[in-house]
Scaffold this motif. Structure first.
Motif, PDB file in Angstrom:
ATOM      1  N   TYR A  85      35.399  38.101  40.046  1.00  0.00           N
ATOM      2  CA  TYR A  85      35.377  39.519  39.681  1.00  0.00           C
ATOM      3  C   TYR A  85      36.751  40.082  40.041  1.00  0.00           C
ATOM      4  O   TYR A  85      37.090  40.245  41.217  1.00  0.00           O
ATOM      5  CB  TYR A  85      34.277  40.252  40.442  1.00  0.00           C
ATOM      6  CG  TYR A  85      32.893  39.723  40.160  1.00  0.00           C
ATOM      7  CD1 TYR A  85      32.297  39.920  38.915  1.00  0.00           C
ATOM      8  CD2 TYR A  85      32.176  39.026  41.130  1.00  0.00           C
ATOM      9  CE1 TYR A  85      31.031  39.430  38.640  1.00  0.00           C
ATOM     10  CE2 TYR A  85      30.908  38.542  40.875  1.00  0.00           C
ATOM     11  CZ  TYR A  85      30.342  38.747  39.622  1.00  0.00           C
ATOM     12  OH  TYR A  85      29.089  38.264  39.342  1.00  0.00           O
ATOM     13  N   GLY A  86      37.546  40.353  39.020  1.00  0.00           N
ATOM     14  CA  GLY A  86      38.929  40.771  39.248  1.00  0.00           C
ATOM     15  C   GLY A  86      39.064  42.063  40.027  1.00  0.00           C
ATOM     16  O   GLY A  86      40.098  42.297  40.667  1.00  0.00           O
ATOM     17  N   TRP A  87      38.018  42.900  40.011  1.00  0.00           N
ATOM     18  CA  TRP A  87      38.090  44.189  40.719  1.00  0.00           C
ATOM     19  C   TRP A  87      37.837  44.042  42.212  1.00  0.00           C
ATOM     20  O   TRP A  87      38.101  44.961  42.984  1.00  0.00           O
ATOM     21  CB  TRP A  87      37.077  45.169  40.116  1.00  0.00           C
ATOM     22  CG  TRP A  87      35.685  44.628  39.992  1.00  0.00           C
ATOM     23  CD1 TRP A  87      35.137  43.996  38.910  1.00  0.00           C
ATOM     24  CD2 TRP A  87      34.661  44.654  40.999  1.00  0.00           C
ATOM     25  NE1 TRP A  87      33.839  43.626  39.176  1.00  0.00           N
ATOM     26  CE2 TRP A  87      33.522  44.024  40.443  1.00  0.00           C
ATOM     27  CE3 TRP A  87      34.589  45.152  42.296  1.00  0.00           C
ATOM     28  CZ2 TRP A  87      32.325  43.873  41.138  1.00  0.00           C
ATOM     29  CZ3 TRP A  87      33.395  44.998  43.008  1.00  0.00           C
ATOM     30  CH2 TRP A  87      32.289  44.370  42.430  1.00  0.00           C
ATOM     31  N   MET A  88      37.330  42.872  42.637  1.00  0.00           N
ATOM     32  CA  MET A  88      37.097  42.641  44.060  1.00  0.00           C
ATOM     33  C   MET A  88      38.378  42.158  44.730  1.00  0.00           C
ATOM     34  O   MET A  88      39.264  41.602  44.082  1.00  0.00           O
ATOM     35  CB  MET A  88      36.016  41.565  44.269  1.00  0.00           C
ATOM     36  CG  MET A  88      34.620  41.950  43.863  1.00  0.00           C
ATOM     37  SD  MET A  88      33.469  40.570  44.136  1.00  0.00           S
ATOM     38  CE  MET A  88      32.612  41.153  45.582  1.00  0.00           C
ATOM     39  N   THR A  89      38.477  42.368  46.031  1.00  0.00           N
ATOM     40  CA  THR A  89      39.564  41.759  46.785  1.00  0.00           C
ATOM     41  C   THR A  89      39.132  40.340  47.158  1.00  0.00           C
ATOM     42  O   THR A  89      37.940  39.995  47.099  1.00  0.00           O
ATOM     43  CB  THR A  89      39.865  42.537  48.080  1.00  0.00           C
ATOM     44  OG1 THR A  89      38.740  42.424  48.974  1.00  0.00           O
ATOM     45  CG2 THR A  89      40.153  43.999  47.789  1.00  0.00           C
ATOM     46  N   GLU A  92      36.577  40.476  49.949  1.00  0.00           N
ATOM     47  CA  GLU A  92      35.254  40.902  49.484  1.00  0.00           C
ATOM     48  C   GLU A  92      34.523  39.757  48.786  1.00  0.00           C
ATOM     49  O   GLU A  92      33.324  39.558  48.971  1.00  0.00           O
ATOM     50  CB  GLU A  92      35.393  42.094  48.535  1.00  0.00           C
ATOM     51  CG  GLU A  92      35.789  43.394  49.226  1.00  0.00           C
ATOM     52  CD  GLU A  92      36.135  44.494  48.234  1.00  0.00           C
ATOM     53  OE1 GLU A  92      36.111  45.670  48.636  1.00  0.00           O
ATOM     54  OE2 GLU A  92      36.436  44.168  47.058  1.00  0.00           O
ATOM     55  N   TYR A  93      35.269  39.009  47.989  1.00  0.00           N
ATOM     56  CA  TYR A  93      34.628  37.941  47.225  1.00  0.00           C
ATOM     57  C   TYR A  93      34.112  36.830  48.144  1.00  0.00           C
ATOM     58  O   TYR A  93      33.000  36.316  47.963  1.00  0.00           O
ATOM     59  CB  TYR A  93      35.583  37.355  46.187  1.00  0.00           C
ATOM     60  CG  TYR A  93      34.912  36.351  45.295  1.00  0.00           C
ATOM     61  CD1 TYR A  93      34.182  36.759  44.187  1.00  0.00           C
ATOM     62  CD2 TYR A  93      34.952  34.989  45.587  1.00  0.00           C
ATOM     63  CE1 TYR A  93      33.516  35.840  43.382  1.00  0.00           C
ATOM     64  CE2 TYR A  93      34.289  34.062  44.796  1.00  0.00           C
ATOM     65  CZ  TYR A  93      33.587  34.500  43.690  1.00  0.00           C
ATOM     66  OH  TYR A  93      32.917  33.586  42.906  1.00  0.00           O
ATOM     67  N   ARG A 127      44.194  42.176  48.582  1.00  0.00           N
ATOM     68  CA  ARG A 127      44.626  42.367  47.191  1.00  0.00           C
ATOM     69  C   ARG A 127      43.468  42.119  46.246  1.00  0.00           C
ATOM     70  O   ARG A 127      42.584  41.304  46.503  1.00  0.00           O
ATOM     71  CB  ARG A 127      45.762  41.404  46.837  1.00  0.00           C
ATOM     72  CG  ARG A 127      47.106  41.762  47.423  1.00  0.00           C
ATOM     73  CD  ARG A 127      48.164  40.752  46.987  1.00  0.00           C
ATOM     74  NE  ARG A 127      48.261  40.667  45.534  1.00  0.00           N
ATOM     75  CZ  ARG A 127      49.007  39.748  44.902  1.00  0.00           C
ATOM     76  NH1 ARG A 127      49.685  38.850  45.608  1.00  0.00           N
ATOM     77  NH2 ARG A 127      49.068  39.730  43.595  1.00  0.00           N
ATOM     78  N   ARG A 128      43.499  42.805  45.094  1.00  0.00           N
ATOM     79  CA  ARG A 128      42.478  42.564  44.077  1.00  0.00           C
ATOM     80  C   ARG A 128      42.739  41.211  43.418  1.00  0.00           C
ATOM     81  O   ARG A 128      43.874  40.844  43.142  1.00  0.00           O
ATOM     82  CB  ARG A 128      42.480  43.678  43.024  1.00  0.00           C
ATOM     83  CG  ARG A 128      42.078  45.028  43.608  1.00  0.00           C
ATOM     84  CD  ARG A 128      41.809  46.047  42.526  1.00  0.00           C
ATOM     85  NE  ARG A 128      41.525  47.356  43.097  1.00  0.00           N
ATOM     86  CZ  ARG A 128      40.340  47.730  43.584  1.00  0.00           C
ATOM     87  NH1 ARG A 128      39.328  46.867  43.556  1.00  0.00           N
ATOM     88  NH2 ARG A 128      40.167  48.930  44.098  1.00  0.00           N
ATOM     89  N   GLY A 130      42.327  40.259  40.496  1.00  0.00           N
ATOM     90  CA  GLY A 130      42.968  40.346  39.185  1.00  0.00           C
ATOM     91  C   GLY A 130      44.475  40.161  39.244  1.00  0.00           C
ATOM     92  O   GLY A 130      45.089  39.797  38.241  1.00  0.00           O
TER      93      GLY A 130
END
Length: 304
Positions: A85-89, A92-93, A127-128, A130
């Motif tokens: 999920y590119g919007w996650m850091t 978070e992932y 960082r995200r 993405g």
């Protein structure tokens, strides 16, 4: 001690058989390379081992019993092209992956940072995704696969899409990882397999063509080899072709201006070939005497 046993594993899609009744064992603490050309059945096999694909028939046994929920918790898996999920850091992932394995929030948060630091992404944890490069995404895939400290790590073509720098980084990580957990990785890059693996399973057209320890297969298939390359001249190419009839030549592979000769007497072969080349004024660009490699075995088994 055996960690994973595979017995008569098969996967078919209608009339097409992708994996055809294969059997093998993976011992604890080993690093195993699943080799084969594209379409050999490597990815399908790994997906069945990971529990992502239901076998048509056959059995997978983890430490003597059928895999259950405990097997999944002890397994790490990185597909050939990890999707995120590119919007996650990154942090978070990996926390998300840790929670999926059953960890609580506190443990997942701390373990995620440890895992990211291990793969060299601690400085980019906020960082995200993405904005990550291909190499960073591959390392992130390793971080999520390692966060729960798996007993078996499955990697599908882990370095195939990386540039040389990214390849070296990931290979270095794999070398470290194999010191503490059992690793199975698929590849068609033979140098990678030779560099870090203990055992090899060579697949072709859904079947196991050869398997065993790297040292065993080297000993079994190693032969003296002469490699010769000439300038692209008709005279030189005809001369290469004529060498195939020499009494010391057991097997010949010709590729235009290049030739590989398996020989039974490397000293005689070296002396004869170099003497003839000098007498006939053949323009040699390469002459190498050595032993057959894993690549030679691969080419022979897959029939190329």
């Amino acid at each position: 001690m055996s960690l994973l046993q595979v017995t008569n594993l098969r996967k078919s899609y209608g009339a097409h058989v992708s994996v055809n009744d294969i059997s093998f064992e993976i011992e604890k603490g080993r690093c195993v390379a699943l080799l084969g050309p594209n379409g050999a059945g490597k990815t399908t096999t790994l997906r069945m081992l990971a529990g992502l694909l239901e076998p048509t028939s056959g059995m997978i046994s983890f430490e003597g019993s059928r895999p259950g929920a405990g097997y999944r918790r002890g397994l790490g898996y990185v597909p050939q092209s990890p999707a995120f999920y590119g919007w996650m850091t990154g942090h978070e992932y990996v926390i998300f992956a840790a929670k999926l394995s059953g960890m609580g929030t506190k443990d997942a948060t701390s373990r995620a940072l440890e895992s990211l630091e291990r793969v060299g992404l601690k400085g980019d944890a906020r960082r995200r995704i993405g904005g990550y490069s291909g190499g960073m995404k591959q390392r992130l895939g390793l971080a999520q696969a390692l966060v729960h400290r798996p007993r078996l790590l499955l990697l599908d073509e882990p370095v195939s899409a990386l540039d040389p720098i990214g390849r070296r980084e990931v290979m270095g990580l794999m070398r470290e990882i194999r010191e503490e957990t059992t690793v199975v990785f698929s590849t068609h890059v033979l140098h990678d397999a030779e560099e870090i693996c203990d055992d090899i399973i060579l697949m072709n057209q859904g079947l196991i063509a050869e398997k065993g320890s790297l040292s065993q297969l080297r000993s079994q298939y190693s032969l003296p080899v002469i490699r010769v390359r000439t300038e692209k001249q008709e005279k030189a190419i005809q001369w290469l072709q004529s060498l195939a009839a020499k009494p010391f030549v057991l097997e010949t592979q010709l590729f235009g201006d290049q030739a590989i000769f398996n020989v039974n007497d490397v000293d005689m072969a070296r002396w004869t070939i170099l003497q003839e080349a000098a007498q006939l004024e053949i323009p040699l660009l390469q002459f190498e005497a050595g032993s057959s490699t894993l690549e030679d075995l691969f080419m022979k088994v897959v029939g190329v």
